[in-house]
Write an enzyme that holds these catalytic residues in place. Structure first.
Site: not given
Length: 261
Positions: A228, A27, A231
């Site tokens: 989070d 990601s 990221h």
């Protein structure tokens, strides 16, 4: 600055890229910069920093295997089950073009990253691996040279000791063999965090300690994370793109790729 995808049509198929780079991993490579919300309510804010704005000389290889002018999010049709935002790819490509006086042609980016994937899911014969190799091969069908693999993956490996010990050497060997590029330059990113994973430091140790010809590692530690704790922020992705370009230009400007098999 927000972008409108409809303003960037498919590139004339008779045009070919000069330098081609594979962007792969999970990601943080596909990009979550500017993505907000949770679950089905996630959305990208469509803010594109100047370092990531479109450049007519930077192209993107789409999921349908054709070239178009690159614009964020680069992985929108590749990591298609997730909400994609800004990653390091555009900042990398723009920095390479700006800093290397010999880079006068097209730069082609081949997005292949998929969020939430562990290194064991990128083994030879797996769906992800075979798609990446196929896309790389197709990207040079009309010309151009694959000059590097930019790899950012490892957060998902931080949950088990077996994954954390690393299989990157095997992936490097397989990709080079399957593309017929035995010295393909590879720039790997050492992860910042694995979220709740217990083996983050083991993953980082494996990445930073990897010793293989034409493989260098850029350490992302110190770059800002989103709430989070997993990221990178948009700003951090821009910085990372510049760091990746610096690493590539410092280590691989003399590399001359043969044709891809």
């Amino acid at each position: 600055m927000a972008t409108d995808p409809e303003k960037f049509p498919t590139v004339d198929p008779t045009k070919t890229t000069d330098r081609i780079f594979i962007l792969s991993g999970q990601s943080n490579m596909s990009g979550r910069g500017g993505v907000t919300g949770h679950g089905p309510h996630k959305k990208w804010d469509a803010i594109v920093p100047p370092e990531c704005r479109p450049d007519p000389q930077i192209l993107r290889f789409t999921a349908h295997l054709h070239w178009e002018q690159a614009h964020e999010p680069l992985h929108r049709d590749i990591d298609s089950k997730k909400t994609c935002g800004v990653g390091p790819g555009m900042a990398f490509a723009r920095a390479v073009r700006a800093q290397d006086p010999e880079c006068t042609g097209y730069v082609g980016l081949v997005p292949c990253a998929v969020g939430g994937t562990a290194i064991r899911e990128w083994g030879r014969g797996s769906h992800l691996y075979e798609i990446m190799v196929r896309r790389a091969r197709e990207s040079v069908r009309r010309g151009g040279r694959i000059e590097g693999l930019i790899w950012y993956q490892g957060e998902s490996d931080s949950y088990t000791r077996e994954d954390a010990e690393g299989k990157m050497e095997e992936l490097v060997k397989n990709v080079r063999a399957d593309l017929g590029l035995p010295l393909l330059p590879i720039v790997q990113v050492a992860i910042v965090s694995g979220g709740d994973g217990a083996y983050v430091e083991m993953v980082r140790e494996s990445q930073l300690g990897m010793c293989a010809e034409n493989v260098v590692c850029v350490d992302a530690k110190g770059l800002n994370l989103k709430e989070d704790n997993l990221h990178l922020t948009t700003e951090a992705q821009v910085k990372l793109g510049g760091m990746l370009a610096d690493a590539y230009l410092k280590n691989f400007t003399s590399y001359s790729a043969p044709g891809c098999t």
